[in-house]
Each structure stands twice: as C-alpha cells, then as structure tokens.
Design a protein around this motif. Structure first.
Motif, PDB file in Angstrom:
ATOM      1  N   PRO A   1       0.812  -1.220   0.000  1.00 23.29           N
ATOM      2  CA  PRO A   1       0.000   0.000   0.000  1.00 23.29           C
ATOM      3  C   PRO A   1       0.846   1.272   0.000  1.00 23.29           C
ATOM      4  CG  PRO A   1      -0.515  -1.342   1.929  1.00 23.29           C
ATOM      5  CD  PRO A   1       0.531  -2.062   1.147  1.00 23.29           C
ATOM      6  N   ALA A   2       2.002   1.227   0.659  1.00 24.19           N
ATOM      7  CA  ALA A   2       2.895   2.395   0.634  1.00 24.19           C
ATOM      8  C   ALA A   2       3.378   2.646  -0.785  1.00 24.19           C
ATOM      9  CB  ALA A   2       4.073   2.174   1.577  1.00 24.19           C
ATOM     10  N   TYR A   3       3.701   1.593  -1.503  1.00 20.33           N
ATOM     11  CA  TYR A   3       4.130   1.716  -2.897  1.00 20.33           C
ATOM     12  C   TYR A   3       3.028   2.334  -3.749  1.00 20.33           C
ATOM     13  CZ  TYR A   3       4.970   0.163  -7.686  1.00 20.33           C
ATOM     14  OH  TYR A   3       5.108   0.107  -9.044  1.00 20.33           O
ATOM     15  N   LEU A   4       1.796   1.827  -3.612  1.00 21.56           N
ATOM     16  CA  LEU A   4       0.680   2.379  -4.391  1.00 21.56           C
ATOM     17  C   LEU A   4       0.440   3.847  -4.058  1.00 21.56           C
ATOM     18  CD1 LEU A   4      -1.982  -0.478  -4.301  1.00 21.56           C
ATOM     19  CD2 LEU A   4      -0.518   0.191  -6.218  1.00 21.56           C
ATOM     20  N   ALA A   5       0.537   4.181  -2.790  1.00 30.70           N
ATOM     21  CA  ALA A   5       0.278   5.563  -2.373  1.00 30.70           C
ATOM     22  C   ALA A   5       1.366   6.510  -2.854  1.00 30.70           C
ATOM     23  CB  ALA A   5       0.155   5.635  -0.851  1.00 30.70           C
ATOM     24  N   LEU A   6       2.598   6.126  -2.697  1.00 31.41           N
ATOM     25  CA  LEU A   6       3.688   7.021  -3.077  1.00 31.41           C
ATOM     26  C   LEU A   6       3.891   7.060  -4.591  1.00 31.41           C
ATOM     27  CD1 LEU A   6       6.116   6.259  -0.152  1.00 31.41           C
ATOM     28  CD2 LEU A   6       4.521   8.158  -0.408  1.00 31.41           C
ATOM     29  N   ARG A   7       3.482   6.022  -5.280  1.00 29.47           N
ATOM     30  CA  ARG A   7       3.525   6.012  -6.742  1.00 29.47           C
ATOM     31  C   ARG A   7       2.477   6.960  -7.315  1.00 29.47           C
ATOM     32  NH1 ARG A   7       2.343   0.668 -10.414  1.00 29.47           N
ATOM     33  NH2 ARG A   7       2.594   1.692 -12.406  1.00 29.47           N
ATOM     34  N   GLY A   8       1.386   7.141  -6.576  1.00 28.00           N
ATOM     35  CA  GLY A   8       0.336   8.044  -7.025  1.00 28.00           C
ATOM     36  C   GLY A   8      -0.919   7.341  -7.481  1.00 28.00           C
ATOM     37  N   ASP A   9      -0.952   6.019  -7.427  1.00 25.18           N
ATOM     38  CA  ASP A   9      -2.153   5.289  -7.821  1.00 25.18           C
ATOM     39  C   ASP A   9      -3.240   5.370  -6.756  1.00 25.18           C
ATOM     40  OD1 ASP A   9      -0.725   4.609 -10.030  1.00 25.18           O
ATOM     41  OD2 ASP A   9      -0.706   2.453  -9.668  1.00 25.18           O
ATOM     42  N   TRP A  10      -2.848   5.562  -5.506  1.00 28.56           N
ATOM     43  CA  TRP A  10      -3.800   5.651  -4.395  1.00 28.56           C
ATOM     44  C   TRP A  10      -3.537   6.973  -3.689  1.00 28.56           C
ATOM     45  CZ3 TRP A  10      -2.677   3.394   0.960  1.00 28.56           C
ATOM     46  CH2 TRP A  10      -3.755   3.593   1.802  1.00 28.56           C
ATOM     47  N   ARG A  11      -4.423   7.936  -3.909  1.00 31.98           N
ATOM     48  CA  ARG A  11      -4.241   9.258  -3.314  1.00 31.98           C
ATOM     49  C   ARG A  11      -5.381   9.650  -2.390  1.00 31.98           C
ATOM     50  NH1 ARG A  11      -2.072  12.842  -8.468  1.00 31.98           N
ATOM     51  NH2 ARG A  11      -0.655  11.255  -9.249  1.00 31.98           N
ATOM     52  N   SER A  12      -6.411   8.859  -2.319  1.00 31.00           N
ATOM     53  CA  SER A  12      -7.552   9.236  -1.484  1.00 31.00           C
ATOM     54  C   SER A  12      -7.185   9.321  -0.007  1.00 31.00           C
ATOM     55  CB  SER A  12      -8.715   8.264  -1.688  1.00 31.00           C
ATOM     56  OG  SER A  12      -8.330   6.952  -1.353  1.00 31.00           O
ATOM     57  N   TRP A  13      -6.076   8.709   0.396  1.00 37.10           N
ATOM     58  CA  TRP A  13      -5.631   8.798   1.790  1.00 37.10           C
ATOM     59  C   TRP A  13      -5.363  10.239   2.197  1.00 37.10           C
ATOM     60  CZ3 TRP A  13      -0.839  10.901   2.684  1.00 37.10           C
ATOM     61  CH2 TRP A  13       0.051  10.944   1.614  1.00 37.10           C
ATOM     62  N   THR A  14      -5.009  11.094   1.221  1.00 38.85           N
ATOM     63  CA  THR A  14      -4.694  12.489   1.543  1.00 38.85           C
ATOM     64  C   THR A  14      -5.917  13.276   1.968  1.00 38.85           C
ATOM     65  OG1 THR A  14      -4.956  13.170  -0.759  1.00 38.85           O
ATOM     66  CG2 THR A  14      -2.744  12.553  -0.046  1.00 38.85           C
ATOM     67  N   VAL A  15      -7.091  12.889   1.485  1.00 40.35           N
ATOM     68  CA  VAL A  15      -8.310  13.651   1.753  1.00 40.35           C
ATOM     69  C   VAL A  15      -9.347  12.849   2.547  1.00 40.35           C
ATOM     70  CG1 VAL A  15      -8.050  15.220  -0.187  1.00 40.35           C
ATOM     71  CG2 VAL A  15      -9.178  13.032  -0.554  1.00 40.35           C
ATOM     72  N   ALA A  16      -9.005  11.632   2.941  1.00 42.01           N
ATOM     73  CA  ALA A  16      -9.929  10.795   3.704  1.00 42.01           C
ATOM     74  C   ALA A  16     -10.220  11.429   5.065  1.00 42.01           C
ATOM     75  CB  ALA A  16      -9.340   9.399   3.893  1.00 42.01           C
ATOM     76  N   PRO A  17     -11.427  11.228   5.578  1.00 41.93           N
ATOM     77  CA  PRO A  17     -11.741  11.778   6.898  1.00 41.93           C
ATOM     78  C   PRO A  17     -10.819  11.190   7.966  1.00 41.93           C
ATOM     79  CG  PRO A  17     -13.711  10.948   5.805  1.00 41.93           C
ATOM     80  CD  PRO A  17     -12.553  10.534   4.972  1.00 41.93           C
ATOM     81  N   PRO A  18     -10.529  11.970   8.997  1.00 44.54           N
ATOM     82  CA  PRO A  18      -9.649  11.488  10.071  1.00 44.54           C
ATOM     83  C   PRO A  18     -10.231  10.256  10.755  1.00 44.54           C
ATOM     84  CG  PRO A  18     -10.105  13.830  10.304  1.00 44.54           C
ATOM     85  CD  PRO A  18     -10.989  13.323   9.220  1.00 44.54           C
ATOM     86  N   THR A  19      -9.352   9.345  11.123  1.00 41.58           N
ATOM     87  CA  THR A  19      -9.797   8.129  11.802  1.00 41.58           C
ATOM     88  C   THR A  19      -9.373   8.080  13.265  1.00 41.58           C
ATOM     89  OG1 THR A  19      -7.811   6.979  11.068  1.00 41.58           O
ATOM     90  CG2 THR A  19      -9.784   6.751   9.701  1.00 41.58           C
ATOM     91  N   ASN A  20      -8.478   8.967  13.665  1.00 39.78           N
ATOM     92  CA  ASN A  20      -8.060   8.984  15.062  1.00 39.78           C
ATOM     93  C   ASN A  20      -7.880  10.421  15.536  1.00 39.78           C
ATOM     94  OD1 ASN A  20      -5.348   9.879  14.474  1.00 39.78           O
ATOM     95  ND2 ASN A  20      -4.866   7.782  13.882  1.00 39.78           N
ATOM     96  N   ASN A  21      -7.689  10.570  16.811  1.00 40.29           N
ATOM     97  CA  ASN A  21      -7.610  11.887  17.438  1.00 40.29           C
ATOM     98  C   ASN A  21      -6.441  12.723  16.920  1.00 40.29           C
ATOM     99  OD1 ASN A  21      -8.662  13.784  19.117  1.00 40.29           O
ATOM    100  ND2 ASN A  21      -7.705  12.988  20.971  1.00 40.29           N
ATOM    101  N   LEU A  22      -5.304  12.072  16.643  1.00 39.57           N
ATOM    102  CA  LEU A  22      -4.137  12.799  16.150  1.00 39.57           C
ATOM    103  C   LEU A  22      -4.414  13.413  14.779  1.00 39.57           C
ATOM    104  CD1 LEU A  22      -1.162  13.565  16.639  1.00 39.57           C
ATOM    105  CD2 LEU A  22      -0.533  11.400  15.567  1.00 39.57           C
TER     106      LEU A  22
END
Length: 173
Positions: free
Chosen positions: A32-53
């Motif tokens: 998943p890190a490869y997919l995200a940093l490659r640019g195929d998975w970018r929704s993590w940047t705008v996904a709603p927060p899942t924890n307090n931090l």
C-alpha cells in the motif's frame, strides 16, 4: 561466528515461522505504501480522520509511516537467522543500529513529513494547500488516467479519483 556443522539451524522456529510471517507483514506494509507514493492511491490524503491525532492536523502522512514500518521489519529479519545460528553479536547489532534508521524515520512520519521528500504529485498537492478540501488529482492527471489503456491499474486509479472527489465534497460540506 562459526556456522553449525549440521543443517539443523534451518529447522529453527525463527526460520520456519518467523521469516515467512515477517515477509507477509513486510508485503502488507510496503505494497500500500508503494501504491500511495507512486500516485495510484491518493484518497488517503483527503480521507476523513480516523483517530484523534489526525483531527488535530490538516494533513496525514500515512503511507510514509507504512513505508518505514515495513522497512523496519525488513531490517529486523536477518536477526532471526542470526538467532537460529546463535550469533548473538550479529543479532544484537541488527537491533542496535540498522533497525533504528527506519524506526527514527517512522517516528518522524507519524507526526510530520517534509513535502520535499515526497513524490512529485504529493509536492504539487501540498503546494496547492495540502488539506482535506484540496483534490490530490489535477485535471491533467485525471485526463491522463482516463486515457490509460484498459487494465486493473486504470480501474483502480479511476475508483480512487472518484473516492477522492467524494471525500473532498464531504470536507467542503
């Protein structure tokens, strides 16, 4: 550091269980890190927060954390072989020096990551605001994704673009 004369060390639990298990953990973290940093998975940047931090800061550094967690596990893997061979000094060295390089970067990536160390698409997104209400895909990138030949990668990217748009719409209210 002498290798045992018999091959019984290969049957050690560290080798039979630890190496395959750690290999699966490394793959589960690095893919998943490869997919995200490659640019195929970018929704993590705008996904709603899942924890307090994540509620306290406008951006997340999730794939950088995945990358360095995977690398930390990968650097720890040789210690299992050293354990089976009873090479205590080599095992101790792995845990004392190389393991802490990705661990230090993992700790940093949990709270902050410098944009200049990210991939080009991430730097562009951060320069455009880099918050949950800024789409991580430019119009040109969306058009380029739509023009890709039919494949699983194209389908994955188009699904991710739609998910990103939905998350941004949700963030904008």
């Amino acid at each position: 550091m002498k290798i045992p004369s018999s091959m019984s060390w290969l049957l050690d639990e560290a080798i039979l269980v630890g190496i395959p298990l750690m290999t699966m953990v490394v793959a589960a973290l690095l893919y998943p890190a490869y997919l995200a940093l490659r640019g195929d998975w970018r929704s993590w940047t705008v996904a709603p927060p899942t924890n307090n931090l994540q509620w306290r800061r406008p951006t997340t550094y999730f794939p950088f954390s995945l990358l360095f967690a995977g690398l930390a596990v990968l650097t720890a893997m040789p210690s299992l072989v050293f354990e089976a061979l009873h090479w205590e000094s080599a095992r101790t060295f792995v845990w004392a020096v190389p393991f802490w390089i990705p661990m230090a970067l993992l700790m940093l990536s949990i709270v902050w990551w410098p944009p200049f160390l990210g991939p080009p698409w991430y730097r562009r997104w951060r320069a455009a605001g880099g918050t949950r209400d800024v789409l991580p895909w430019t119009a040109a990138e969306i058009a380029a994704a739509a023009a890709l030949p039919e494949s699983r990668r194209k389908a994955r990217i188009l699904r991710n673009i739609e998910a990103s748009k939905a998350f941004v719409q949700h963030a904008l209210g």
